[in-house]
Design a protein around this motif. Structure first.
Motif, PDB file in Angstrom:
ATOM      1  N   SER A   1    -100.332  19.689  -6.014  1.00  0.00           N
ATOM      2  CA  SER A   1     -99.865  21.065  -6.137  1.00  0.00           C
ATOM      3  C   SER A   1     -98.351  21.187  -6.142  1.00  0.00           C
ATOM      4  O   SER A   1     -97.777  21.828  -7.016  1.00  0.00           O
ATOM      5  N   VAL A   2     -97.688  20.563  -5.150  1.00  0.00           N
ATOM      6  CA  VAL A   2     -96.240  20.742  -5.024  1.00  0.00           C
ATOM      7  C   VAL A   2     -95.515  20.134  -6.215  1.00  0.00           C
ATOM      8  O   VAL A   2     -94.659  20.762  -6.845  1.00  0.00           O
ATOM      9  N   ALA A   3     -95.857  18.881  -6.546  1.00  0.00           N
ATOM     10  CA  ALA A   3     -95.196  18.226  -7.672  1.00  0.00           C
ATOM     11  C   ALA A   3     -95.506  18.937  -8.981  1.00  0.00           C
ATOM     12  O   ALA A   3     -94.639  19.096  -9.837  1.00  0.00           O
ATOM     13  N   ALA A   4     -96.760  19.367  -9.147  1.00  0.00           N
ATOM     14  CA  ALA A   4     -97.124  20.056 -10.382  1.00  0.00           C
ATOM     15  C   ALA A   4     -96.408  21.404 -10.495  1.00  0.00           C
ATOM     16  O   ALA A   4     -95.993  21.812 -11.586  1.00  0.00           O
ATOM     17  N   ARG A   5     -96.256  22.097  -9.376  1.00  0.00           N
ATOM     18  CA  ARG A   5     -95.551  23.380  -9.399  1.00  0.00           C
ATOM     19  C   ARG A   5     -94.074  23.187  -9.720  1.00  0.00           C
ATOM     20  O   ARG A   5     -93.481  23.974 -10.460  1.00  0.00           O
ATOM     21  N   GLU A   6     -93.464  22.145  -9.160  1.00  0.00           N
ATOM     22  CA  GLU A   6     -92.079  21.835  -9.481  1.00  0.00           C
ATOM     23  C   GLU A   6     -91.939  21.486 -10.965  1.00  0.00           C
ATOM     24  O   GLU A   6     -90.982  21.901 -11.634  1.00  0.00           O
ATOM     25  N   ALA A   7     -92.904  20.717 -11.461  1.00  0.00           N
ATOM     26  CA  ALA A   7     -92.872  20.369 -12.891  1.00  0.00           C
ATOM     27  C   ALA A   7     -93.014  21.616 -13.750  1.00  0.00           C
ATOM     28  O   ALA A   7     -92.366  21.742 -14.804  1.00  0.00           O
ATOM     29  N   LEU A   8     -93.856  22.561 -13.317  1.00  0.00           N
ATOM     30  CA  LEU A   8     -94.046  23.805 -14.059  1.00  0.00           C
ATOM     31  C   LEU A   8     -92.744  24.587 -14.160  1.00  0.00           C
ATOM     32  O   LEU A   8     -92.322  24.972 -15.265  1.00  0.00           O
ATOM     33  N   THR A   9     -92.087  24.821 -13.040  1.00  0.00           N
ATOM     34  CA  THR A   9     -90.841  25.602 -13.066  1.00  0.00           C
ATOM     35  C   THR A   9     -89.732  24.859 -13.804  1.00  0.00           C
ATOM     36  O   THR A   9     -88.898  25.478 -14.474  1.00  0.00           O
ATOM     37  N   ARG A  10     -89.720  23.529 -13.692  1.00  0.00           N
ATOM     38  CA  ARG A  10     -88.689  22.761 -14.397  1.00  0.00           C
ATOM     39  C   ARG A  10     -88.863  22.869 -15.911  1.00  0.00           C
ATOM     40  O   ARG A  10     -87.890  23.060 -16.660  1.00  0.00           O
ATOM     41  N   LEU A  11     -90.110  22.755 -16.373  1.00  0.00           N
ATOM     42  CA  LEU A  11     -90.369  22.874 -17.807  1.00  0.00           C
ATOM     43  C   LEU A  11     -90.020  24.274 -18.315  1.00  0.00           C
ATOM     44  O   LEU A  11     -89.452  24.436 -19.399  1.00  0.00           O
ATOM     45  N   VAL A  12     -90.384  25.281 -17.534  1.00  0.00           N
ATOM     46  CA  VAL A  12     -90.074  26.662 -17.935  1.00  0.00           C
ATOM     47  C   VAL A  12     -88.571  26.845 -18.040  1.00  0.00           C
ATOM     48  O   VAL A  12     -88.054  27.435 -19.005  1.00  0.00           O
ATOM     49  N   ARG A  13     -87.823  26.336 -17.063  1.00  0.00           N
ATOM     50  CA  ARG A  13     -86.364  26.480 -17.100  1.00  0.00           C
ATOM     51  C   ARG A  13     -85.772  25.784 -18.326  1.00  0.00           C
ATOM     52  O   ARG A  13     -84.928  26.360 -19.031  1.00  0.00           O
ATOM     53  N   GLU A  14     -86.209  24.545 -18.581  1.00  0.00           N
ATOM     54  CA  GLU A  14     -85.656  23.801 -19.708  1.00  0.00           C
ATOM     55  C   GLU A  14     -85.953  24.500 -21.038  1.00  0.00           C
ATOM     56  O   GLU A  14     -85.064  24.594 -21.901  1.00  0.00           O
ATOM     57  N   ARG A  15     -87.155  24.984 -21.201  1.00  0.00           N
ATOM     58  CA  ARG A  15     -87.524  25.598 -22.477  1.00  0.00           C
ATOM     59  C   ARG A  15     -86.897  26.972 -22.648  1.00  0.00           C
ATOM     60  O   ARG A  15     -86.521  27.350 -23.761  1.00  0.00           O
ATOM     61  N   VAL A  16     -86.786  27.724 -21.561  1.00  0.00           N
ATOM     62  CA  VAL A  16     -86.114  29.021 -21.656  1.00  0.00           C
ATOM     63  C   VAL A  16     -84.628  28.814 -21.943  1.00  0.00           C
ATOM     64  O   VAL A  16     -84.029  29.537 -22.757  1.00  0.00           O
TER      65      VAL A  16
END
Length: 311
Positions: free
Chosen positions: A155-170
């Motif tokens: 959960s924690v690593a996947a959530r961090e990966a989620l926000t990181r991907l969103v930031r990079e793509r935005v």
């Protein structure tokens, strides 16, 4: 008088013209000098600057990190189960001219950034499971109780990966569109069930906790009975051992008393018989009692001997 009036007019004109001509740039600001809405120049270095009075306008933009709170919305996960996600974005203005020409001001910038982040969140959430987004791993134990267990690699690593991907793509998208900003961070403040199903989730959680509580109570009662039975058994064993020891010591004492009595009897039988007779006299004869005995009675033998020996 004319000189004084002229001086007053100069002071009034200066008080009007100077603020329209000179302006300062703070170290936390970008300043754009615009003329009839068109950007003439951009100033980011702090200091004193000048512009054409009454024609040019100084537009100030914040150079520090700015925050955009994204409205909480429902997003379907990979299993098409909706989750309400509340997020925020941190961004910085890197090109004031492009920012002014595309987004105009911070209010419109917040609206555009919020729409882009919402779109990207929807795309990323749709590729993940609910435990990875909310946090925790759903497991069903041997007792049939459903539990949510936190896991770092899940959960924690996947959530961090989620926000990181969103930031990079935005960030890549706003740079492509020339917004003149940099997306520094995207964070999820809250990810939860919608209100329509939240009560059902709570009810199920309460039921599971009640089942678990009943199981723990049953296990506690079983442990209590086991300990109590063991204590009772130990009490009975200790009492039996004590009674056995008491009987053995009593028997040994009686045997020793009989041995001592027998040894004393062997040493002087006559004295022992006399002593027992005295004890019998003391027990059965009172001060006002009269005895009728046969002449050959053993009890009378010592009384008779005492009478014959009396002068």
């Amino acid at each position: 008088m004319k000189t004084l009036i002229a001086l007053v007019m100069v002071v009034i004109a200066a008080s009007i013209v100077v603020p329209q001509t000179a302006f300062t740039v703070d170290q936390t600001q970008h300043v754009l000098v615009t003329r009839f809405g068109e950007v003439q120049r951009s100033i980011s270095e702090p200091g004193l600057n000048f512009k054409v009075p009454f024609i040019d306008t100084a537009v100030r933009l914040d150079k520090r990190l700015l925050r955009v709170d994204v409205d909480a919305r429902g997003f379907p996960d990979v299993e098409n189960q909706f989750l309400v996600i509340d997020a925020y974005v941190r961004y910085r203005i890197t090109n004031p001219r492009s920012f002014r020409e595309t987004l105009v001001n911070e209010t419109q910038a917040a609206s555009r950034i919020s729409d882009i982040v919402t779109s990207q969140l929807r795309a990323e959430v749709g590729q993940r499971t609910r435990p990875q987004i909310i946090g925790g791993q759903i497991t069903v134990g041997a007792d049939g109780v459903t539990r949510v267990e936190p896991i770092l690699e899940g959960s924690v690593a996947a959530r961090e990966a989620l926000t990181r991907l969103v930031r990079e793509r935005v960030d890549a998208r706003v740079k492509t569109q020339g917004f003149g900003i940099e997306i520094v961070d995207v964070r999820i403040k809250r990810a939860d069930f919608p209100d329509t199903i939240l009560e059902n989730v709570y009810a199920r959680m309460r039921t599971e906790r009640e089942v678990q509580a009943q199981k723990l109570r049953a296990e506690g009662e079983e442990t209590y009975l086991t300990i109590t039975a063991d204590v009772d058994r130990q009490v009975q064993v200790i009492a039996a051992e004590a009674e056995e020891t008491s009987d053995r010591l009593r028997g040994e004492g009686e045997a020793e008393a009989i041995r001592i009595l027998a040894a004393s009897l062997e040493r002087d039988p006559e004295f022992f018989a006399f002593r027992r007779s005295l004890e019998a006299y003391k027990a059965i004869i009172g001060s006002d009692d009269a005895l009728i005995l046969k002449p050959d009675s053993d009890l009378f033998r010592y009384l008779q001997g005492a009478a014959l020996s009396t002068p």
